[in-house]
Design a protein around this motif. Sequence first.
Motif, PDB file in Angstrom:
ATOM      1  N   SER A  56       3.813 -14.245   0.070  1.00 52.10           N
ATOM      2  CA  SER A  56       2.424 -14.883   0.084  1.00 52.10           C
ATOM      3  C   SER A  56       2.036 -15.712  -0.967  1.00 52.10           C
ATOM      4  N   PHE A  57       1.303 -16.600  -0.731  1.00 52.89           N
ATOM      5  CA  PHE A  57       0.809 -17.610  -2.010  1.00 52.89           C
ATOM      6  C   PHE A  57       0.332 -16.554  -3.317  1.00 52.89           C
ATOM      7  N   GLU A  58      -0.210 -15.644  -2.821  1.00 52.71           N
ATOM      8  CA  GLU A  58      -0.949 -14.886  -4.225  1.00 52.71           C
ATOM      9  C   GLU A  58       0.004 -14.258  -4.894  1.00 52.71           C
ATOM     10  N   LYS A  59       1.109 -13.726  -4.324  1.00 52.69           N
ATOM     11  CA  LYS A  59       2.246 -13.360  -5.049  1.00 52.69           C
ATOM     12  C   LYS A  59       3.068 -14.266  -5.824  1.00 52.69           C
ATOM     13  N   ALA A  60       3.432 -15.235  -5.105  1.00 53.11           N
ATOM     14  CA  ALA A  60       4.391 -16.340  -5.530  1.00 53.11           C
ATOM     15  C   ALA A  60       3.674 -16.874  -6.861  1.00 53.11           C
ATOM     16  N   GLU A  61       2.226 -17.108  -6.888  1.00 57.75           N
ATOM     17  CA  GLU A  61       1.655 -17.805  -8.006  1.00 57.75           C
ATOM     18  C   GLU A  61       1.886 -17.271  -9.341  1.00 57.75           C
ATOM     19  N   LEU A  62       2.048 -16.042  -9.218  1.00 56.78           N
ATOM     20  CA  LEU A  62       2.484 -15.260 -10.560  1.00 56.78           C
ATOM     21  C   LEU A  62       3.949 -15.101 -10.957  1.00 56.78           C
ATOM     22  N   GLN A  63       4.985 -15.848 -10.238  1.00 54.90           N
ATOM     23  CA  GLN A  63       6.305 -15.612 -10.449  1.00 54.90           C
ATOM     24  C   GLN A  63       6.887 -16.939 -10.807  1.00 54.90           C
ATOM     25  N   LYS A  64       7.901 -16.729 -11.854  1.00 53.61           N
ATOM     26  CA  LYS A  64       8.726 -18.176 -12.010  1.00 53.61           C
ATOM     27  C   LYS A  64       9.128 -18.590 -10.836  1.00 53.61           C
ATOM     28  N   ASP A  65       9.250 -19.984 -10.621  1.00 52.52           N
ATOM     29  CA  ASP A  65       9.428 -20.902  -9.627  1.00 52.52           C
ATOM     30  C   ASP A  65       8.794 -20.225  -8.327  1.00 52.52           C
ATOM     31  N   GLY A  66       7.809 -19.663  -8.249  1.00 50.14           N
ATOM     32  CA  GLY A  66       7.299 -19.186  -7.097  1.00 50.14           C
ATOM     33  C   GLY A  66       6.592 -20.265  -6.363  1.00 50.14           C
ATOM     34  N   LEU A  67       6.056 -21.434  -6.962  1.00 48.56           N
ATOM     35  CA  LEU A  67       5.467 -22.249  -6.335  1.00 48.56           C
ATOM     36  C   LEU A  67       5.995 -23.607  -6.430  1.00 48.56           C
ATOM     37  N   ALA A  68       5.747 -24.399  -5.264  1.00 45.69           N
ATOM     38  CA  ALA A  68       6.085 -26.045  -5.504  1.00 45.69           C
ATOM     39  C   ALA A  68       4.787 -26.745  -5.068  1.00 45.69           C
ATOM     40  N   ALA A  69       4.832 -27.887  -5.531  1.00 44.78           N
ATOM     41  CA  ALA A  69       3.483 -28.760  -5.298  1.00 44.78           C
ATOM     42  C   ALA A  69       3.592 -30.163  -5.293  1.00 44.78           C
ATOM     43  N   PHE A  70       3.312 -30.913  -4.544  1.00 46.68           N
ATOM     44  CA  PHE A  70       3.259 -32.353  -4.529  1.00 46.68           C
ATOM     45  C   PHE A  70       1.848 -32.980  -5.213  1.00 46.68           C
ATOM     46  N   LYS A  71       2.085 -33.748  -6.029  1.00 51.39           N
ATOM     47  CA  LYS A  71       0.806 -34.567  -6.876  1.00 51.39           C
ATOM     48  C   LYS A  71       0.795 -35.867  -6.436  1.00 51.39           C
TER      49      LYS A  71
ATOM     50  N   ARG B 258      15.421 -23.589  -4.906  1.00 51.88           N
ATOM     51  CA  ARG B 258      16.458 -22.559  -4.394  1.00 51.88           C
ATOM     52  C   ARG B 258      15.803 -21.703  -3.760  1.00 51.88           C
ATOM     53  N   GLY B 259      15.747 -21.918  -2.336  1.00 54.74           N
ATOM     54  CA  GLY B 259      15.231 -20.899  -1.133  1.00 54.74           C
ATOM     55  C   GLY B 259      14.176 -21.675  -0.447  1.00 54.74           C
ATOM     56  N   ASN B 260      13.708 -21.510   0.499  1.00 54.22           N
ATOM     57  CA  ASN B 260      12.699 -22.191   1.428  1.00 54.22           C
ATOM     58  C   ASN B 260      11.131 -22.023   0.605  1.00 54.22           C
ATOM     59  N   TYR B 261      10.308 -23.090   0.772  1.00 53.92           N
ATOM     60  CA  TYR B 261       9.019 -23.032   0.232  1.00 53.92           C
ATOM     61  C   TYR B 261       8.102 -23.387   1.398  1.00 53.92           C
ATOM     62  N   VAL B 262       7.017 -22.587   1.656  1.00 57.11           N
ATOM     63  CA  VAL B 262       6.116 -22.529   2.676  1.00 57.11           C
ATOM     64  C   VAL B 262       4.892 -23.126   2.466  1.00 57.11           C
ATOM     65  N   PHE B 263       4.299 -24.344   3.322  1.00 60.67           N
ATOM     66  CA  PHE B 263       3.093 -24.962   3.140  1.00 60.67           C
ATOM     67  C   PHE B 263       2.084 -23.859   3.181  1.00 60.67           C
ATOM     68  N   GLU B 264       1.017 -23.986   2.130  1.00 61.97           N
ATOM     69  CA  GLU B 264      -0.197 -23.208   1.731  1.00 61.97           C
ATOM     70  C   GLU B 264      -1.553 -23.958   1.975  1.00 61.97           C
ATOM     71  N   LYS B 265      -1.649 -25.056   1.167  1.00 62.48           N
ATOM     72  CA  LYS B 265      -2.880 -25.750   1.241  1.00 62.48           C
ATOM     73  C   LYS B 265      -2.765 -27.150   0.788  1.00 62.48           C
ATOM     74  N   ILE B 266      -3.795 -27.835   0.766  1.00 61.41           N
ATOM     75  CA  ILE B 266      -4.065 -29.077   0.072  1.00 61.41           C
ATOM     76  C   ILE B 266      -5.183 -29.146  -0.696  1.00 61.41           C
ATOM     77  N   SER B 267      -5.489 -29.594  -1.986  1.00 62.69           N
ATOM     78  CA  SER B 267      -6.647 -29.440  -2.707  1.00 62.69           C
ATOM     79  C   SER B 267      -6.734 -30.729  -3.265  1.00 62.69           C
ATOM     80  N   PHE B 268      -7.903 -31.152  -3.587  1.00 59.94           N
ATOM     81  CA  PHE B 268      -8.090 -32.561  -4.271  1.00 59.94           C
ATOM     82  C   PHE B 268      -8.818 -32.561  -5.791  1.00 59.94           C
TER      83      PHE B 268
END
Length: 232
Positions: free
Chosen positions: A100-115, A52-62
């Motif tokens: 921001s990513f830093e604020k979102a990572e501490l919130q429920k449903d704050g992040l989305a990620a592809f694995k 629910r809402g838009n999710y903005v690209f932040e980074k790719i990690s390995f």
Amino acid sequence: MIGEYLTLKEKMKFTDFHKLPTRVIMKNTGRTVELKGDWSGKPPMFTGGPLRGNYVFEKISFRWAPKEWTESINYDPQYKFIDMQHMEMHIYFYKEDFKSFEKAELQKDGLAAFKLRIMFLQFDPWYEDLEKMMPKVQSINSTAELKPIPLASFAEKEGSQYLFYQGSLDYPPCSESVTWFEPTFGVSISKNLLNEFRKVKLEGGDVSNVRPPQPANNRPMKWVEAYETHNG
């Protein structure tokens, strides 16, 4: 992975995934190799499916280890099989509402990620540049600039299926803020590039940054499909 399987009707919508960034910076953060990009205008975003809402690209990690490891995969509700993992690519987005990513990572449903699984099939020529530049980021905090490539090359395959579930970050603070998407497709690299990743120095002398699978704790796992791509 064991859980409930349902196909959602909501469409996953991707915006500007085919837009080239103005530059891509690769960095050894001490716990992974990270790719971040700059765009003229807004970065790529996606929404739909369970989000629910838009999710903005932040980074790719390995994620990698000195040797291959096994993981249970359930791409069909009736079958479970063990897949050999060589590497993983994680593509992170944050909820636009949190700024921001830093604020979102501490919130429920704050992040989305592809694995995404890493495979050794048809080699993508773009990874030649990544392989060429990897020696420049083998020491902690070192950086290198890569040739720009659209995010669609990794994360978006129109009409593909994605298994998704609620989970946590795979690095500290390990907050349970991530909706994880695991597609049925992967990305292909050369074994030489895998070997270059294995030479990367990590904090504490670690030789692996793979987090062991965590208990599902009765969290349901479902399916969603991507139907539409928007480039505006």
